[in-house]
Design a protein around this motif. Structure first.
Motif, short mmCIF file in Angstrom:
data_model
loop_
_atom_site.label_atom_id
_atom_site.label_comp_id
_atom_site.label_asym_id
_atom_site.label_seq_id
_atom_site.Cartn_x
_atom_site.Cartn_y
_atom_site.Cartn_z
N LEU A 1 0.82 -1.21 0.00
CA LEU A 1 0.00 0.00 0.00
C LEU A 1 0.86 1.26 0.00
O LEU A 1 0.57 2.23 -0.70
N ASN B 1 2.36 1.66 -3.37
CA ASN B 1 1.32 2.15 -4.27
C ASN B 1 1.13 3.65 -4.12
O ASN B 1 0.96 4.37 -5.11
N GLN C 1 -6.80 4.79 -6.77
CA GLN C 1 -5.65 3.88 -6.87
C GLN C 1 -5.48 3.09 -5.58
O GLN C 1 -5.20 1.89 -5.60
N TRP D 1 -8.52 0.44 -5.08
CA TRP D 1 -8.50 -0.68 -6.02
C TRP D 1 -7.30 -1.58 -5.80
O TRP D 1 -7.37 -2.80 -6.01
N PHE D 2 -6.17 -1.01 -5.36
CA PHE D 2 -5.04 -1.85 -4.95
C PHE D 2 -5.48 -2.76 -3.81
O PHE D 2 -5.26 -3.98 -3.83
N TYR E 1 -5.93 -6.84 -4.33
CA TYR E 1 -5.03 -7.68 -3.53
C TYR E 1 -5.83 -8.58 -2.60
O TYR E 1 -5.52 -9.76 -2.45
N GLY F 1 -3.98 1.08 -9.64
CA GLY F 1 -4.09 0.34 -8.39
C GLY F 1 -4.25 -1.15 -8.60
O GLY F 1 -3.61 -1.96 -7.91
N CYS F 2 -5.09 -1.54 -9.58
CA CYS F 2 -5.28 -2.96 -9.88
C CYS F 2 -3.97 -3.60 -10.35
O CYS F 2 -3.62 -4.70 -9.92
N THR F 3 -3.28 -2.91 -11.25
CA THR F 3 -2.03 -3.44 -11.80
C THR F 3 -0.97 -3.65 -10.72
O THR F 3 -0.35 -4.71 -10.62
N ILE F 4 -0.79 -2.61 -9.89
CA ILE F 4 0.21 -2.71 -8.82
C ILE F 4 -0.21 -3.75 -7.79
O ILE F 4 0.63 -4.49 -7.26
N GLY F 5 -1.50 -3.85 -7.52
CA GLY F 5 -2.00 -4.84 -6.57
C GLY F 5 -1.70 -6.26 -7.02
O GLY F 5 -1.27 -7.11 -6.24
N TRP G 1 2.13 -6.83 -6.87
CA TRP G 1 2.64 -6.96 -5.51
C TRP G 1 2.19 -8.27 -4.87
O TRP G 1 2.94 -8.87 -4.08
#
Length: 238
Positions: A66, A69, A105, A108-109, A113, A172-176, A179
């Motif tokens: 988080l 992000n 962001q 949604w992360f 996740y 947020g979705c992509t980084i979640g 990660w």
């Protein structure tokens, strides 16, 4: 004397913009959405509480994601430098730029996740599989509703445009997703070694990644220990 000087020449006061959310006067929907947009703050407080009292490595890793992000969002804002809609509509904002939306962001992360954690990380219990799947689906629907509500609130309250919210959600979705798989494939195999470090043992940091249902495990262990202590106490009193 000092108080009188402050009153005679009052300083310029500024609110804490991190939690400062404005909504149209008399708009009940806007008021509800204003409180909804504070959900990321509540999530952060929840994470800090869990880390302080549980000290579990996967929770710490989730929280670290988080924070990462948030850092990526700050970098993107200062690279793109796209202003917020209706400049001057709000007296106080946490960040000058609006692309991508920080709230979108963040939420949604967290939600993506959590989806992956629920359906890929947690193991299903053999004795209550249907019930276990049901509560996961219900929780997923609640989380999805949270994410959509927070995202919509940022547009409704004129803090962001739809494009800023959508791009924030995509980021947020992509980084979640990234990660989660970094945690699963890279960090989780290291957790037993990290938990064995002297500093981890000193601060009671633990690794519960191999325990299928940590809630049930803690419940049964606590109940068993409480019964053992009660029996010992009863023996001493006789």
């Amino acid at each position: 004397m000092a108080l009188e000087e402050q009153c005679s020449a009052p300083p310029r006061w500024r609110p804490v913009s991190l939690t400062h959310v404005e909504f149209p006067d008399g708009d009940l929907t806007g008021q509800v959405l204003a409180y909804t947009s504070l959900l990321p703050i509540a999530i952060l407080v929840g994470f800090v509480t869990l880390i302080v009292f549980k000290r579990e490595l996967h929770t710490i890793s989730f929280f670290g994601g988080l924070i990462l992000n948030e850092g990526v969002n700050w970098v993107l804002k200062h690279i793109l430098r796209e202003p917020r809609p209706c400049a001057g509509a709000h007296s106080t904002v946490f960040a000058e730029y609006g692309m991508p939306s920080n709230h979108s962001q963040f939420i949604w992360f967290f939600v993506v996740y959590f989806f992956l954690f629920l359906y890929l990380r947690m193991h299903q219990t053999n004795n209550a599989r249907c019930v276990d799947l049901l509560w996961r689906h219900i929780l997923s629907i609640i989380l999805l509703g949270m994410a959509l509500s927070v995202s919509y609130s940022r547009v409704y309250l004129v803090y962001h445009t739809w494009s800023q919210v959508v791009y924030g959600g995509v980021a947020g979705c992509t980084i979640g997703i990234l990660w989660f798989f970094i945690t699963q494939e890279v960090l989780t195999p290291l957790f037993p070694k990290i938990a064995a470090w002297p500093i981890s043992e000193y601060f009671l940091v633990r690794d519960t990644s191999l325990i299928p249902n940590i809630l049930w495990f803690e419940y049964t262990v606590t109940r068993s220990e409480a019964r053992n202590r009660q029996r010992k106490l009863g023996t001493k009193l006789q």
